[in-house]
Design an enzyme around this catalytic site. Structure first.
Site, PDB file in Angstrom:
ATOM      1  CG  ASP A 222       0.201   3.045   4.390  1.00 47.12           C
ATOM      2  OD1 ASP A 222      -0.817   2.738   3.745  1.00 47.12           O
ATOM      3  OD2 ASP A 222       0.641   2.334   5.308  1.00 47.12           O
TER       4      ASP A 222
ATOM      5  CG  ASP B  56      -0.265  -0.280   2.510  1.00 50.80           C
ATOM      6  OD1 ASP B  56       0.984  -0.293   2.532  1.00 50.80           O
ATOM      7  OD2 ASP B  56      -0.955  -0.473   3.521  1.00 50.80           O
TER       8      ASP B  56
ATOM      9  CE  LYS C  33       1.735   1.236  12.684  1.00 54.56           C
ATOM     10  NZ  LYS C  33       1.607  -0.166  12.349  1.00 54.56           N
TER      11      LYS C  33
HETATM   12  N1  GDD Z   1       1.062 -11.654   3.426  1.00 52.83           N
HETATM   13  C1  GDD Z   1       0.786 -10.947   4.498  1.00 52.83           C
HETATM   14  N2  GDD Z   1       0.445 -11.591   5.648  1.00 52.83           N
HETATM   15  N3  GDD Z   1       0.845  -9.602   4.411  1.00 52.83           N
HETATM   16  C2  GDD Z   1       0.550  -8.901   5.525  1.00 52.83           C
HETATM   17  C3  GDD Z   1       0.173  -9.499   6.740  1.00 52.83           C
HETATM   18  C4  GDD Z   1       0.115 -10.937   6.802  1.00 52.83           C
HETATM   19  O1  GDD Z   1      -0.192 -11.546   7.803  1.00 52.83           O
HETATM   20  N4  GDD Z   1      -0.072  -8.510   7.640  1.00 52.83           N
HETATM   21  C5  GDD Z   1       0.142  -7.342   6.997  1.00 52.83           C
HETATM   22  N5  GDD Z   1       0.495  -7.575   5.715  1.00 52.83           N
HETATM   23  C6  GDD Z   1       0.828  -6.582   4.678  1.00 52.83           C
HETATM   24  C7  GDD Z   1      -0.208  -5.485   4.477  1.00 52.83           C
HETATM   25  O2  GDD Z   1      -1.134  -5.840   3.476  1.00 52.83           O
HETATM   26  C8  GDD Z   1       0.661  -4.312   4.019  1.00 52.83           C
HETATM   27  O3  GDD Z   1       0.941  -4.378   2.641  1.00 52.83           O
HETATM   28  C9  GDD Z   1       1.962  -4.545   4.770  1.00 52.83           C
HETATM   29  O4  GDD Z   1       1.986  -5.917   5.137  1.00 52.83           O
HETATM   30  C10 GDD Z   1       2.083  -3.667   6.019  1.00 52.83           C
HETATM   31  O5  GDD Z   1       0.952  -3.873   6.815  1.00 52.83           O
HETATM   32  P1  GDD Z   1       0.012  -2.653   7.246  1.00 52.83           P
HETATM   33  O6  GDD Z   1      -1.096  -3.220   8.047  1.00 52.83           O
HETATM   34  O7  GDD Z   1      -0.320  -1.783   6.092  1.00 52.83           O
HETATM   35  O8  GDD Z   1       0.999  -1.918   8.246  1.00 52.83           O
HETATM   36  P2  GDD Z   1       1.092  -0.382   8.623  1.00 52.83           P
HETATM   37  O9  GDD Z   1       0.750   0.477   7.479  1.00 52.83           O
HETATM   38  O10 GDD Z   1       0.314  -0.166   9.888  1.00 52.83           O
HETATM   39  O11 GDD Z   1       2.658  -0.234   8.998  1.00 52.83           O
HETATM   40  C11 GDD Z   1       3.649  -0.717   8.115  1.00 52.83           C
HETATM   41  O12 GDD Z   1       3.847   0.178   7.045  1.00 52.83           O
HETATM   42  C12 GDD Z   1       4.356   1.482   7.399  1.00 52.83           C
HETATM   43  C13 GDD Z   1       4.550   2.262   6.124  1.00 52.83           C
HETATM   44  O13 GDD Z   1       3.352   2.421   5.486  1.00 52.83           O
HETATM   45  C14 GDD Z   1       4.968  -0.903   8.886  1.00 52.83           C
HETATM   46  O14 GDD Z   1       5.877  -1.553   8.027  1.00 52.83           O
HETATM   47  C15 GDD Z   1       5.545   0.438   9.349  1.00 52.83           C
HETATM   48  O15 GDD Z   1       6.818   0.253   9.951  1.00 52.83           O
HETATM   49  C16 GDD Z   1       5.700   1.366   8.154  1.00 52.83           C
HETATM   50  O16 GDD Z   1       6.163   2.655   8.585  1.00 52.83           O
HETATM   51 MG    MG Z   2      -0.063   0.214   5.588  1.00 48.37          MG
END
Ligand code: GDD
Ligand code: MG
Length: 364
Positions: free
Chosen positions: A219, A110, A163
């Site tokens: 994001d 994303d 976070k």
């Molecule tokens: N295959 C798989 N399996 N993908 C997963 C899983 C899982 O169990 N859980 C999450 N993801 C994927 C999500 O679809 C997304 O593409 C990515 O891993 C990160 O998960 P998010 O749920 O979007 O996390 P976030 O946005 O709260 O935080 C992450 O992204 C930030 C940047 O946008 C972290 O990586 C943060 O450190 C980072 O700053």
């Molecule tokens: Mg995300």
């Protein structure tokens, strides 16, 4: 080279759009989100892409077969029996990811930016550490992973805090990494977080480096950020590839950065822009005002409607003189009756709205 895209599960934060399509297929700038990433990976010389999913891959397979041909890459699905988090999927897809000994690009599905893969690969090889993550600066770091460096100019990351509750810095993990295959040795086949388990351990061993991103980043996994990300993407296109935007000499373009699919029809005396994308087969009536919005495939916006900060889902209809604003999101096939006002409504697919929605709410 190989890449793994963390596609994940239900995309709940991007509902109601993700009730119809998985997040990676939702169109951003009139292309499936994941197409931007696949195109950039192919351009950087990646030949094998693993999509880590834990939910209904069959909806995606057809679309992705098209991309295999279009971009000349192999795409394989790695289906998790249970969600394996952000690190477990690397272990699960180990066989493909270890195919040669080259480093592996890893992406959250994303995040959008001008993916600097070639420079990232060069930089990663130059420092010799096990991993490099792209970092960018944000004003509100608490919803991201934050990186902290030791004093001095080294790119080596001292601490990674996911976070953070208290402010530790504003340089955040942009969700794009390059990792040596040896990082897989650090991961067990179970639900594991790369952010809270793997990165901190790599920091301790002084094996994790940062690479500063130039330009925009977002994001886009939530409606509000999806709209902000669209603005940034269109602004960047305006500088780099303005041919993809409608020329500002077009009478309906107001304030610039407007993308209209060639099959869309725009009526007379409209005022569209700034920062609007209009998808295939959309029909916009006369005297319509649209700003800071995304209108997806097959939707209809009738005469004199006023639409701001709204995502109009596929095949929806907005009535005459209707007024939509404040991060309103319509799912697939929603109808907004004539003269209706919607303030921050999140409206599930196939609904018909006959009464005003005066304050942000979910309509099921
Ligand atoms: N295959 C798989 N399996 N993908 C997963 C899983 C899982 O169990 N859980 C999450 N993801 C994927 C999500 O679809 C997304 O593409 C990515 O891993 C990160 O998960 P998010 O749920 O979007 O996390 P976030 O946005 O709260 O935080 C992450 O992204 C930030 C940047 O946008 C972290 O990586 C943060 O450190 C980072 O700053
Ligand atoms: Mg995300």
């Amino acid at each position: 080279m190989k890449a793994l895209i963390l596609v994940g599960g239900f995309g709940t934060r991007l509902r109601p759009l993700t009730l119809t399509l998985p997040k990676p297929l939702v169109e951003f700038g009139n292309k499936p989100m994941i197409e931007h990433q696949i195109a950039a990976l192919a351009e950087a010389g990646v030949t094998d892409i693993v999509l880590a999913v834990n939910y209904r891959p069959e909806i995606m397979t057809k679309e992705l077969e098209k991309f295999e041909e279009q971009f000349g890459v192999n795409i394989e699905f790695s289906l998790e029996p249970e969600p394996l988090g952000t690190a477990g999927p690397l272990k699960l897809a180990e066989k493909t990811l270890r195919k040669d000994n080259s480093p592996i690009l890893v992406l959250n599905s994303d995040v959008i930016c001008d993916y600097p893969f070639k420079k990232l690969i060069e930089f990663h090889k130059s420092h010799g550490g096990e991993g490099t993550i792209i970092v960018t600066k944000v004003e509100e770091p608490s919803k991201y992973g934050v990186v902290v460096h030791k004093a001095g100019h080294s790119s080596c990351i001292d601490r990674f805090v996911e976070k953070p509750v208290e402010f530790v810095g504003n340089r955040i993990n942009a969700g794009i990494y390059i990792l040596n295959p040896s990082v897989i040795d650090r991961i067990e086949l179970r639900p594991t977080s790369i952010e809270t388990e793997v990165f901190p351990a790599m920091c301790n061993d002084e094996q994790l480096h940062s690479f500063d991103l130039e330009g925009y980043w977002m994001d886009v996994g939530q409606p509000k950020d999806f709209l902000s990300g669209t603005c940034l993407y269109l602004q960047s296109l305006n500088k780099k590839n303005p041919k993809l935007l409608v020329p500002s000499t077009e009478p309906f373009v107001y304030g610039g950065n407007v993308m209209v699919h060639p099959t869309a029809k725009i009526g007379n005396n409209c005022r569209i822009g700034p920062n609007v994308t209009i998808g295939p087969n959309v029909v916009v009536g006369d005297g319509v005002r649209i700003q800071r919005s995304v209108v997806l495939k097959g939707s209809k916006i009738k005469d004199h409607a006023w639409v701001k900060s709204t995502i109009v889902g596929w095949n929806s209809t907005i009535g005459r003189w209707a007024r939509l604003e404040n991060v309103t999101v319509l799912g697939d096939d929603v109808t907004i009756r004539d003269e209706i006002y919607v303030n921050g409504g999140s409206i599930l697919p196939h609904k018909e709205i006959k009464a005003n929605i005066d304050s942000p709410s979910i309509i099921m």
